[in-house]
Design an enzyme around this catalytic site. Structure first.
Site, PDB file in Angstrom:
ATOM      1  CG  HIS A 196      -1.746   1.253   1.338  1.00  0.00           C
ATOM      2  ND1 HIS A 196      -2.608   1.751   0.379  1.00  0.00           N
ATOM      3  CD2 HIS A 196      -1.760   2.140   2.354  1.00  0.00           C
ATOM      4  CE1 HIS A 196      -3.120   2.891   0.798  1.00  0.00           C
ATOM      5  NE2 HIS A 196      -2.613   3.156   2.000  1.00  0.00           N
ATOM      6  CG  HIS A 221       0.188   7.177   3.712  1.00  0.00           C
ATOM      7  ND1 HIS A 221       0.794   6.270   2.864  1.00  0.00           N
ATOM      8  CD2 HIS A 221      -1.067   6.737   3.908  1.00  0.00           C
ATOM      9  CE1 HIS A 221      -0.073   5.330   2.550  1.00  0.00           C
ATOM     10  NE2 HIS A 221      -1.214   5.584   3.177  1.00  0.00           N
ATOM     11  CD  GLU A 277      -4.106   6.388   9.848  1.00  0.00           C
ATOM     12  OE1 GLU A 277      -4.973   5.605   9.426  1.00  0.00           O
ATOM     13  OE2 GLU A 277      -4.167   7.617   9.668  1.00  0.00           O
ATOM     14  CG  ASP A 278      -2.492   2.052  10.234  1.00  0.00           C
ATOM     15  OD1 ASP A 278      -3.407   2.307  11.029  1.00  0.00           O
ATOM     16  OD2 ASP A 278      -2.631   2.072   8.997  1.00  0.00           O
TER      17      ASP A 278
END
Length: 171
Positions: A25, A51, A55-56
């Site tokens: 991704h 990116h 958050e992940d």
């Protein structure tokens, strides 16, 4: 940046049927930025690779600043959701804040939406029913419609995937 993203996302998988490595991704997002968007700003390209790290993964903003500089870290921060918030609130905030993104962050958001929508169209998560997929496309369209106008090629690529979804849906 590729090595850093690979390390941070090494144990993550996409939600598709074949459980593709998650690294595909961010690589695809960076590819979209460079090839379709003709982006040449190295901070935007690097942030495209990174990116989802805030958050992940366990990555911190100071870590990104130290490794890649403030400009790159700021782009990543701008496109990151606060995972402490409920999913519905995160989605609402993406729509509400889209118009305030910087040009670099807006281009990353477009490339990210393109890749997520393309994957959802061709390889949706196993547990997503048709109404879930349709809601995801509708929400994504709301986000991109509010982004500042920054890159006609990226915007057109995202709109093409959305139009393809609606064309397939009506067949």
């Amino acid at each position: 940046a590729i090595d850093f993203a690979a390390l941070k996302h090494q144990m993550q998988l996409r939600k598709d049927k074949t459980q593709t490595s998650y690294l595909v991704h961010p690589l695809s997002v960076a590819h979209q930025l460079i090839v379709i968007g003709k982006v040449r700003n190295p901070n935007v390209m690097i942030a495209g690779l990174l990116h989802d790290t805030l958050e992940d993964t366990e990555t911190t903003y100071p870590e990104l600043v130290e490794r890649f500089g403030r400009a790159t870290a700021d782009f990543v921060y701008e496109v990151s959701d606060d995972k402490n918030l409920p999913k519905g609130e995160r989605k609402r905030l993406q729509v509400a804040s889209a118009r305030y993104l910087s040009a670099g962050a807006a281009q990353i958001k477009l490339a990210d939406k393109w890749d997520n929508l393309k994957d959802t169209l061709h390889h949706p998560p196993l547990d997503w029913e048709n109404h879930t997929i349709a809601a995801y496309f509708k929400w994504s369209q709301q986000v991109i419609e509010r982004l500042p106008w920054v890159n006609a090629n990226l915007l057109q690529a995202v709109q093409d995937v959305i139009q393809n979804f609606y064309r397939i849906k009506t067949l």
